[in-house]
Enzyme design. Sequence first.
Site, mmCIF file in Angstrom:
data_model
loop_
_atom_site.group_PDB
_atom_site.id
_atom_site.type_symbol
_atom_site.label_atom_id
_atom_site.label_comp_id
_atom_site.label_asym_id
_atom_site.label_seq_id
_atom_site.Cartn_x
_atom_site.Cartn_y
_atom_site.Cartn_z
ATOM 1 C CD GLU A 9 -71.740 58.422 -19.979
ATOM 2 O OE1 GLU A 9 -72.368 58.720 -18.942
ATOM 3 O OE2 GLU A 9 -71.744 59.135 -20.999
ATOM 4 C CD GLU A 43 -76.520 60.171 -21.536
ATOM 5 O OE1 GLU A 43 -77.040 61.159 -20.990
ATOM 6 O OE2 GLU A 43 -76.229 59.128 -20.913
HETATM 7 C C1 GLA Z 1 -74.684 61.003 -18.638
HETATM 8 C C2 GLA Z 1 -73.734 61.792 -19.528
HETATM 9 C C3 GLA Z 1 -72.395 62.036 -18.919
HETATM 10 C C4 GLA Z 1 -72.513 62.318 -17.448
HETATM 11 C C5 GLA Z 1 -73.230 61.180 -16.778
HETATM 12 C C6 GLA Z 1 -73.301 61.323 -15.273
HETATM 13 O O1 GLA Z 1 -74.720 59.684 -18.905
HETATM 14 O O2 GLA Z 1 -73.557 61.206 -20.800
HETATM 15 O O3 GLA Z 1 -71.799 63.123 -19.594
HETATM 16 O O4 GLA Z 1 -73.206 63.508 -17.246
HETATM 17 O O5 GLA Z 1 -74.533 61.129 -17.266
HETATM 18 O O6 GLA Z 1 -73.930 60.242 -14.656
#
Ligand code: GLA
Length: 664
Positions: free
Chosen positions: A307, A148
């Site tokens: 995710e 991210e």
């Molecule tokens: C982000 C991060 C993850 C986690 C999620 C939780 O997307 O990449 O490591 O912290 O949020 O929702």
Amino acid sequence: MKELSRFLYGGDYNPDQWPEDTWSQDIEVFKKADINSASINIFSWALLEPEEGKYDFSKLDKIVEELSENNFDIVMATSTAAMPAWMFKKYPDVARVDYQGRRHKFGQRHNFCPNSINYQRLAKHLVEKIVQRYYKNPHIAVWHVNNEYGGNCYCENCQKEFRIWLKNRYQTLDNLNKAWNNNVWSHTIYNWDEIVVPNELGDAWGNEVSETIVPGLSIDYLRFQSEKLQDLFNMEKTIIKKYDPEALVTTNFHSLPNKMIDYQKWAKDQDIISYDSYPAYNAPNYLPAFLYDLMRSLKHQPFMLMESTPSQVNWQSYSPLKHPGQMQATEFQAVAHGANTVQFFQLKQAVGGSEKYHGAVIGHSQRTDTRVFKEVADLGKKLKKVGPKILHTNNESKVGIIFDWSNFWSYEYVDGISQDFNYMSEILDYYRQFYERNIPVDIIGVDDNFDRYNLIVAPVLYMVKPGLDKKINKYVKKGGRFITTFMSGMVNESDNIYIGGYPGPLKEVTGIWVEESDAVIPNQKITASFDKAELQCGLICDLIHPISAKVLARYSSEFYAGTPAVTVNDYGKGKAWYIGSKFKHGSLSRIMDYILTTCRIQSLANSSLEITCRKDMSGKKYYFVLNMSNEAQMLPDKFLNYKDIITDSLPTKKVKPWQVLILN
Ligand code: GLA
Ligand code: ZN
């Protein structure tokens, strides 16, 4: 280049937070849910390199071995997104300086400075070690670089690099002064080292991505930071490719979308797009649909849903549970719009730390007879069945909506004339029109190929860079249909006004010019008449003079009552509409009904169900029918003879709450 060899079902797994003797039990549980993939090693730098240059791969070796033995597809991360304590202590410059000028201390994550030579060197060494060690493992399906990316740094090193970047861009100070229009407020610069990064005590204020004194400076800074982070991504990618030129490399995009990173510029460097999806509990269903369409359109290819949560998140103000069935519908929604993976955060719920209340496949009870686990396992069964059929299919659209990062930045930096300018909101107004009609759309950038579309919609195309006007003119001349709105064609790439009347270079194609724009005060009722109906609008009302355009709607209130609010211009073989105000949803629907009929744009089906279509190479179509609500909905008759490939049966007339059908 490698491809995904199967539809991935899995997610983030952090076995290094758990005793080793629990790992094989976890894997057995995952297998019960038909989970075939795990993303690992995302935040393990401190374990992998306990002190500079001393590496310890013993744990990771075992994790990789265990997953490989169980034939899991591994999504291997590089661990560079969270820095160990010793790095902050030894090399304070690795830590980001925020907009207020404060240097970060050890802690958090995603807070490295992209221009820190120490960060770059240490990350490079770590990644080299990881790749060297594991690249031959055939179970590694995807490399997941960092995590991210996003967020700016305002440190001294960034400032130095920014000056170099500006020198490259502008060559001379004279050019730079012109681009930033620096004669305002005595800002003329006589030496490159007088350039200061935007910050709260200098040429900016309040919010770093929406308030500025010198838009040229602030927009250039966002361009610069986005490029520097992209360089970091490419630094890691180059190492991976050196060992395995065929490797599939990605980094997970995120947010609504992330404003600071120009994903369209980054897309060319991604082998496959991946996205983390966490819509708020009260977000309308068209919001995630929009984001998935954006992700798919970045490369016009299926993407990874890297995710999502199987139940709830922990970090929104309120994190309610997904209702029974809702999780499956929301995951399938991503697939319907082009995802070729369904991955969760997290596979196992943490015992401590900030995310211990974040939903997971294995919850704190560590039982498999829970509602969430049963739903996850049921989804696994379904994906195992339909995955092979949809893996090589793609979505097709004849409509493109322009979403452009330079516009995102510049439109929200506008100082005046309404504080309510919000790029996403203007784009979503139009996206929703297509979403509710089940008309497939791509979300495209200004550099995309326009010729594949019958209709291009460009809401608030505020910044028009050189050549874009000609590209639009050419597209419309050849028969393309084009819609644009208020606050379009206003400025060049440095945020300076096009003189000669708005919408600047778009005057020709729209056949109008705008003399003034009124800011509508909240609750002020402005109406317009269109085809005998009374429409409601707000935010901005453009005072329009037609040149060659015909008037479709006229304001019916305020001192400009009777003047044009919506126009259409015949240009070459095509048409261009100009919508001079932000119309309320129902009002915009009436205008769009009219325009879409004129353009003969086809809907997949008129229905309150969400319907998309993925097509394989031979032209075989799979219709995704999603009931994204708590109430039963009626299936359009035309689908009653199709077969649902999830259940291998004919669908019933009533589609149950949260039910998903894949019809073929
Ligand atoms: C982000 C991060 C993850 C986690 C999620 C939780 O997307 O990449 O490591 O912290 O949020 O929702
Ligand atoms: Zn920095």
